[in-house]
Design a protein around this motif. Structure first.
Motif, PDB file in Angstrom:
ATOM      1  N   ARG A   1     -14.591 -69.214  63.266  1.00 48.91           N
ATOM      2  CA  ARG A   1     -13.232 -69.471  62.796  1.00 48.91           C
ATOM      3  C   ARG A   1     -13.253 -70.354  61.551  1.00 48.91           C
ATOM      4  O   ARG A   1     -14.132 -71.191  61.382  1.00 48.91           O
ATOM      5  CB  ARG A   1     -12.401 -70.140  63.888  1.00 48.91           C
ATOM      6  CG  ARG A   1     -12.329 -69.323  65.173  1.00 48.91           C
ATOM      7  CD  ARG A   1     -11.465 -69.995  66.209  1.00 48.91           C
ATOM      8  NE  ARG A   1     -11.643 -69.387  67.523  1.00 48.91           N
ATOM      9  CZ  ARG A   1     -11.015 -69.754  68.625  1.00 48.91           C
ATOM     10  NH1 ARG A   1     -10.146 -70.754  68.573  1.00 48.91           N
ATOM     11  NH2 ARG A   1     -11.241 -69.156  69.771  1.00 48.91           N
ATOM     12  N   THR A   2     -12.267 -70.142  60.705  1.00 50.31           N
ATOM     13  CA  THR A   2     -12.139 -70.927  59.475  1.00 50.31           C
ATOM     14  C   THR A   2     -10.919 -71.822  59.563  1.00 50.31           C
ATOM     15  O   THR A   2      -9.824 -71.369  59.917  1.00 50.31           O
ATOM     16  CB  THR A   2     -12.005 -70.001  58.254  1.00 50.31           C
ATOM     17  OG1 THR A   2     -13.217 -69.241  58.106  1.00 50.31           O
ATOM     18  CG2 THR A   2     -11.763 -70.804  56.982  1.00 50.31           C
ATOM     19  N   ALA A   3     -11.123 -73.101  59.252  1.00 45.78           N
ATOM     20  CA  ALA A   3     -10.038 -74.082  59.265  1.00 45.78           C
ATOM     21  C   ALA A   3      -9.898 -74.706  57.885  1.00 45.78           C
ATOM     22  O   ALA A   3     -10.888 -75.016  57.225  1.00 45.78           O
ATOM     23  CB  ALA A   3     -10.316 -75.168  60.300  1.00 45.78           C
TER      24      ALA A   3
ATOM     25  N   ALA B   1     -15.446 -79.105  62.536  1.00 45.44           N
ATOM     26  CA  ALA B   1     -16.763 -78.615  62.116  1.00 45.44           C
ATOM     27  C   ALA B   1     -17.793 -78.792  63.219  1.00 45.44           C
ATOM     28  O   ALA B   1     -18.630 -77.911  63.462  1.00 45.44           O
ATOM     29  CB  ALA B   1     -17.206 -79.342  60.849  1.00 45.44           C
ATOM     30  N   GLU B   2     -17.734 -79.932  63.901  1.00 48.23           N
ATOM     31  CA  GLU B   2     -18.688 -80.199  64.976  1.00 48.23           C
ATOM     32  C   GLU B   2     -18.553 -79.179  66.108  1.00 48.23           C
ATOM     33  O   GLU B   2     -19.527 -78.872  66.798  1.00 48.23           O
ATOM     34  CB  GLU B   2     -18.477 -81.611  65.512  1.00 48.23           C
ATOM     35  CG  GLU B   2     -19.552 -82.072  66.488  1.00 48.23           C
ATOM     36  CD  GLU B   2     -19.439 -83.547  66.810  1.00 48.23           C
ATOM     37  OE1 GLU B   2     -19.719 -83.905  67.974  1.00 48.23           O
ATOM     38  OE2 GLU B   2     -19.074 -84.330  65.916  1.00 48.23           O
TER      39      GLU B   2
ATOM     40  N   VAL C   1     -15.117 -75.265  57.896  1.00 44.56           N
ATOM     41  CA  VAL C   1     -13.997 -76.127  57.513  1.00 44.56           C
ATOM     42  C   VAL C   1     -13.944 -76.279  55.998  1.00 44.56           C
ATOM     43  O   VAL C   1     -14.936 -76.619  55.351  1.00 44.56           O
ATOM     44  CB  VAL C   1     -14.109 -77.517  58.175  1.00 44.56           C
ATOM     45  CG1 VAL C   1     -12.915 -78.387  57.783  1.00 44.56           C
ATOM     46  CG2 VAL C   1     -14.167 -77.374  59.690  1.00 44.56           C
ATOM     47  N   VAL C   2     -12.765 -76.033  55.446  1.00 42.83           N
ATOM     48  CA  VAL C   2     -12.514 -76.257  54.026  1.00 42.83           C
ATOM     49  C   VAL C   2     -11.791 -77.593  53.888  1.00 42.83           C
ATOM     50  O   VAL C   2     -10.689 -77.765  54.418  1.00 42.83           O
ATOM     51  CB  VAL C   2     -11.652 -75.135  53.417  1.00 42.83           C
ATOM     52  CG1 VAL C   2     -11.402 -75.411  51.933  1.00 42.83           C
ATOM     53  CG2 VAL C   2     -12.316 -73.778  53.610  1.00 42.83           C
ATOM     54  N   LEU C   3     -12.425 -78.539  53.209  1.00 40.75           N
ATOM     55  CA  LEU C   3     -11.795 -79.816  52.924  1.00 40.75           C
ATOM     56  C   LEU C   3     -10.958 -79.644  51.660  1.00 40.75           C
ATOM     57  O   LEU C   3     -11.501 -79.550  50.559  1.00 40.75           O
ATOM     58  CB  LEU C   3     -12.841 -80.917  52.703  1.00 40.75           C
ATOM     59  CG  LEU C   3     -13.947 -81.081  53.750  1.00 40.75           C
ATOM     60  CD1 LEU C   3     -14.780 -82.314  53.424  1.00 40.75           C
ATOM     61  CD2 LEU C   3     -13.384 -81.162  55.151  1.00 40.75           C
ATOM     62  N   ALA C   4      -9.649 -79.568  51.826  1.00 38.15           N
ATOM     63  CA  ALA C   4      -8.734 -79.367  50.703  1.00 38.15           C
ATOM     64  C   ALA C   4      -8.308 -80.738  50.196  1.00 38.15           C
ATOM     65  O   ALA C   4      -7.480 -81.404  50.817  1.00 38.15           O
ATOM     66  CB  ALA C   4      -7.526 -78.558  51.156  1.00 38.15           C
ATOM     67  N   VAL C   5      -8.867 -81.164  49.071  1.00 36.64           N
ATOM     68  CA  VAL C   5      -8.724 -82.552  48.638  1.00 36.64           C
ATOM     69  C   VAL C   5      -8.352 -82.650  47.162  1.00 36.64           C
ATOM     70  O   VAL C   5      -8.736 -81.808  46.346  1.00 36.64           O
ATOM     71  CB  VAL C   5     -10.020 -83.348  48.889  1.00 36.64           C
ATOM     72  CG1 VAL C   5     -10.344 -83.398  50.378  1.00 36.64           C
ATOM     73  CG2 VAL C   5     -11.196 -82.739  48.130  1.00 36.64           C
ATOM     74  N   ARG C   6      -7.627 -83.693  46.836  1.00 39.20           N
ATOM     75  CA  ARG C   6      -7.273 -83.951  45.441  1.00 39.20           C
ATOM     76  C   ARG C   6      -8.465 -84.524  44.685  1.00 39.20           C
ATOM     77  O   ARG C   6      -8.683 -84.216  43.505  1.00 39.20           O
ATOM     78  CB  ARG C   6      -6.091 -84.930  45.391  1.00 39.20           C
ATOM     79  CG  ARG C   6      -5.567 -85.210  43.997  1.00 39.20           C
ATOM     80  CD  ARG C   6      -4.360 -86.129  44.036  1.00 39.20           C
ATOM     81  NE  ARG C   6      -4.646 -87.375  44.740  1.00 39.20           N
ATOM     82  CZ  ARG C   6      -3.765 -88.347  44.917  1.00 39.20           C
ATOM     83  NH1 ARG C   6      -2.538 -88.220  44.474  1.00 39.20           N
ATOM     84  NH2 ARG C   6      -4.110 -89.454  45.551  1.00 39.20           N
TER      85      ARG C   6
ATOM     86  N   LYS D   1     -21.163 -82.843  60.409  1.00 39.48           N
ATOM     87  CA  LYS D   1     -22.092 -81.847  60.916  1.00 39.48           C
ATOM     88  C   LYS D   1     -21.421 -80.478  60.882  1.00 39.48           C
ATOM     89  O   LYS D   1     -20.253 -80.363  61.236  1.00 39.48           O
ATOM     90  CB  LYS D   1     -22.493 -82.167  62.357  1.00 39.48           C
ATOM     91  CG  LYS D   1     -23.148 -83.515  62.550  1.00 39.48           C
ATOM     92  CD  LYS D   1     -23.408 -83.779  64.025  1.00 39.48           C
ATOM     93  CE  LYS D   1     -24.003 -85.152  64.250  1.00 39.48           C
ATOM     94  NZ  LYS D   1     -24.191 -85.447  65.702  1.00 39.48           N
ATOM     95  N   GLY D   2     -22.169 -79.462  60.466  1.00 34.17           N
ATOM     96  CA  GLY D   2     -21.621 -78.125  60.520  1.00 34.17           C
ATOM     97  C   GLY D   2     -21.350 -77.539  59.150  1.00 34.17           C
ATOM     98  O   GLY D   2     -21.812 -78.044  58.123  1.00 34.17           O
ATOM     99  N   ASP D   3     -20.565 -76.452  59.134  1.00 35.79           N
ATOM    100  CA  ASP D   3     -20.293 -75.669  57.938  1.00 35.79           C
ATOM    101  C   ASP D   3     -19.046 -76.223  57.260  1.00 35.79           C
ATOM    102  O   ASP D   3     -17.919 -75.959  57.683  1.00 35.79           O
ATOM    103  CB  ASP D   3     -20.089 -74.203  58.347  1.00 35.79           C
ATOM    104  CG  ASP D   3     -19.943 -73.276  57.152  1.00 35.79           C
ATOM    105  OD1 ASP D   3     -19.888 -73.773  56.017  1.00 35.79           O
ATOM    106  OD2 ASP D   3     -19.877 -72.043  57.368  1.00 35.79           O
TER     107      ASP D   3
END
Length: 300
Positions: free
Chosen positions: A14-16, A34-35, A40-45, A58-60
């Motif tokens: 799954r993608t978050a 992610a753990e 996981v996509v970290l959507a950050v400024r 940890k993780g993708d």
């Protein structure tokens, strides 16, 4: 003991997407997802701080630039997502800038960032969400939503700007949006779950943000120390949001169940009478489409 993140199931495959995932409760949300196996996509400024946050996870995990105060940035981010999105966590937020400020699109900064940016992001990602088998959207509100009222439709105009009230209106908008999204998904027969949550009052970097409460040097340097003594940190604040994102029933609002909903075990959170106003929610939806110029592909 109540619910805790150890109860999250296997999220492999799954993608978050988590907005504001470089610090505070967003970082803890992203790390836990992610753990448990999610991409996981970290959507950050701030991409550099996003990379620093990702190093401890940890993780993708991957990082993508997103400035919710710019609708062009929101579009660019959404265009860059090329896979089904199973979970969107609308987490990022700005709290109480001392002076009236605007986004690049001319909206009051808190209303534009906290609500309109997430409204637009969810609309633009909806096709990707609907490609997933059981998509979920979780939007982070606040106990401050009780400060809001039906003037939320005005979008925090400069002539009436009060930092705390404007923040409360933006958080009421978050809650109205989350609940209305579920109603519209239900009417359209979509297999989409929309939930809302609030973290209580957590000791995070949000209170020290120089663009918000942290503009005051005393607040920026002293308040975080005091808060760490008596309040849960980012991990505790993330718990209700993680429950809402992974386990909660559609259309629910989750928060801490202790006195004043400041801290405590996860449970159903209280809603103001304005948050429960379905007519107000529908009108806010129309206003948000007009202000963003983005028609939301879920009809009322």
């Amino acid at each position: 003991m109540g619910w805790n993140p150890r109860q999250i199931g296997d999220l492999s495959g799954r993608t978050a997407v988590v907005t504001g995932a470089n610090s505070g409760i967003g970082r803890h949300e992203a790390a836990q997802l992610a753990e448990h196996g999610a991409r996981v996509v970290l959507a950050v400024r701030d991409v550099d701080s996003g990379r620093a946050a990702a190093e401890g996870m940890k993780g993708d995990v991957r990082i993508a630039h997103l400035d919710l105060a710019s609708l062009a940035s929101v579009r660019a981010f959404a265009d860059g997502i090329e896979e089904p999105v199973d979970l969107l966590v609308n987490n990022a937020g700005l709290m109480e800038p001392p002076r009236y400020r605007e986004t690049v699109d001319g909206h009051e900064l808190q209303f534009g960032t906290n609500h309109l940016g997430h409204f637009a992001l969810t609309a633009l990602l909806l096709p990707r969400l609907l490609q997933a088998a059981a998509p979920r959207v979780t939007t982070v509100s606040s106990i401050a939503h009780f400060r809001g009222n039906d003037a939320v439709l005005e979008g925090n105009p400069p002539q009436t700007y009060v930092p705390g009230t404007a923040y409360g209106q933006s958080k009421l908008a978050n809650l109205l949006f989350a609940l209305e999204l579920q109603r519209r998904a239900d009417r359209a027969g979509l297999a989409l779950t929309s939930t809302a949550a609030h973290p209580g009052v957590a000791s995070t970097g949000l209170v020290a943000d120089p663009d918000g409460l942290g503009h005051n040097p005393v607040v920026r340097h002293v308040l975080p120390i005091l808060m760490r003594v008596v309040l849960p940190g980012g991990a505790g604040g993330a718990r209700p949001v993680l429950y809402a994102a992974t386990d909660a029933a559609p259309g629910t609002y989750t928060g801490p169940k202790g006195p004043g909903e400041v801290r405590g075990p996860v449970g159903e959170a209280k809603q103001s009478r304005f948050a429960r106003d379905e007519s107000l929610a529908a009108r806010l939806w129309s206003v948000s489409e007009e202000l963003t110029g983005i028609p939301f592909p879920v009809e009322g």
